[in-house]
Design an enzyme around this catalytic site. Structure first.
Site, PDB file in Angstrom:
ATOM      1  CE  LYS A  37      -4.884   6.303   9.132  1.00 58.72           C
ATOM      2  NZ  LYS A  37      -4.065   5.867  10.266  1.00 58.72           N
ATOM      3  CB  SER A  76      -1.951   2.898  -3.849  1.00 56.59           C
ATOM      4  OG  SER A  76      -2.535   4.097  -3.377  1.00 56.59           O
ATOM      5  CB  ALA A  77      -7.359   3.255  -2.627  1.00 55.53           C
ATOM      6  CB  SER A  78      -3.722   7.191  -3.829  1.00 55.35           C
ATOM      7  OG  SER A  78      -3.458   8.511  -4.276  1.00 55.35           O
ATOM      8  CG  ASP A 136      -1.710   1.196   1.426  1.00 47.45           C
ATOM      9  OD1 ASP A 136      -2.337   1.617   0.443  1.00 47.45           O
ATOM     10  OD2 ASP A 136      -1.740   1.746   2.544  1.00 47.45           O
ATOM     11  CG  LEU A 137       1.623   5.727  -1.822  1.00 46.60           C
ATOM     12  CD1 LEU A 137       3.125   5.542  -1.988  1.00 46.60           C
ATOM     13  CD2 LEU A 137       1.050   6.522  -2.991  1.00 46.60           C
ATOM     14  CG  ASP A 138      -1.914   7.409   0.480  1.00 41.91           C
ATOM     15  OD1 ASP A 138      -1.004   8.214   0.242  1.00 41.91           O
ATOM     16  OD2 ASP A 138      -2.876   7.219  -0.284  1.00 41.91           O
ATOM     17  CD  GLU A 152      -3.620  -1.752   2.783  1.00 40.78           C
ATOM     18  OE1 GLU A 152      -3.731  -0.876   3.648  1.00 40.78           O
ATOM     19  OE2 GLU A 152      -3.930  -1.566   1.599  1.00 40.78           O
ATOM     20  CG  ASP A 153      -2.057   2.615   6.405  1.00 41.12           C
ATOM     21  OD1 ASP A 153      -2.374   2.213   5.267  1.00 41.12           O
ATOM     22  OD2 ASP A 153      -2.311   3.757   6.816  1.00 41.12           O
ATOM     23  NE  ARG A 189      -9.225  12.030  -4.910  1.00 36.93           N
ATOM     24  CZ  ARG A 189      -8.645  12.397  -6.052  1.00 36.93           C
ATOM     25  NH1 ARG A 189      -9.221  13.296  -6.829  1.00 36.93           N
ATOM     26  NH2 ARG A 189      -7.490  11.869  -6.434  1.00 36.93           N
ATOM     27  CE  LYS A 229      -5.701  -0.932  -1.250  1.00 40.13           C
ATOM     28  NZ  LYS A 229      -4.560  -0.225  -0.643  1.00 40.13           N
ATOM     29  CB  THR A 258       0.206  10.573   2.051  1.00 41.26           C
ATOM     30  OG1 THR A 258       0.224   9.165   1.904  1.00 41.26           O
ATOM     31  CG2 THR A 258       1.270  11.206   1.180  1.00 41.26           C
TER      32      THR A 258
END
Ligand code: BG6
Ligand code: MG
Length: 216
Positions: free
Chosen positions: A44, A113-115, A8-10, A168-169, A48, A144, A16
């Site tokens: 999280k 990532s979802a971003s 995952d990214l964020d 993942e966070d 968006r 997700k 971020t």
């Protein structure tokens, strides 16, 4: 068996999550209600559009689609102001070492990532060319906790889902990894991420011993 990682990214590669929080909180405040860190947990890993829906529910606010569209642009514009100032210093501790270790051991890794801002963020912190594959919010139709983003990642890595290790966070992200039949490593609060196969309180937990353990 060849294993591969999907990150995952964020909140995993970079922090971020704090910028998302600031932007969403300002939006909530402008609509006249409070938005707490606990509320933010629910956003999280969530897309968006879906995040705005959750936020509006928290504030008990009903809006038209046009009004929602305006708020989504407003939120992302503020968020990008933070993102545009990012540097490699914001890569979370232990991540550079982990990626170096994976490179040295020819273990492939992808981004999941979802971003929709993922490529920009990776570019800002100098990691854009490190990943074998990048799957982000522009590539998926189901957010997700749906496993789609990670299953596409596995495909692009040419690795079976059961040989993928997801970092993942977010609760939604851990659920997505589990649904994809992948090993899940949660980064953060053990209470929040209790469904993860392994939990590290932060990214400094990626010691060589730990990596060896999960690879075996
Ligand atoms: C996820 C974040 O990675 O991406 C969420 O955890 C965020 O908080 C989502 O809403 C979508 O990000 P973006 O950058 O496309 O708004
Ligand atoms: Mg995250």
């Amino acid at each position: 068996k060849e294993k591969a990682f999907i990150f995952d990214l964020d909140g995993v590669i970079v922090d971020t999550a704090k910028y998302h929080f600031l932007a969403w909180r300002n939006l909530a405040n402008s609509l006249g209600f409070e938005f707490t860190e606990a509320h933010n947990e629910l956003l999280k890993g969530v897309s968006r559009v879906e995040s705005l829906e959750i936020l509006l529910k928290i504030g008990n606010v009903e809006l038209t689609d046009d009004e929602k569209q305006t708020l989504l642009v407003k939120k992302n514009t503020e968020y990008l102001q933070y993102v545009n100032k990012m540097t490699a210093d914001e890569i979370l501790p232990g991540i550079n070492e982990l990626l170096n270790f994976l490179d040295q051991n020819t273990i492939k890794y992808a981004l999941g990532s979802a971003s929709k801002n993922a490529p920009l963020i990776l570019e800002k912190v100098g990691l854009l060319n490190r990943f074998t594959a990048i799957v982000d919010g522009n590539d998926v139709s189901k957010a997700k906790p749906d496993p789609e983003v990670f299953l596409i990642g596995a495909q692009k890595l040419n690795t079976k889902p059961e040989d993928c290790i997801v970092v993942e966070d977010a609760i939604a992200g851990v659920e997505a990894a589990n649904a994809a039949n992948m090993l899940s490593i949660g980064i953060g609060d053990a209470e929040v991420l209790k469904e993860a196969d392994y939990i590290l309180s932060n990214t400094t937990g990626f010691t060589k011993d730990f990596i060896q353990k999960i690879l075996n």
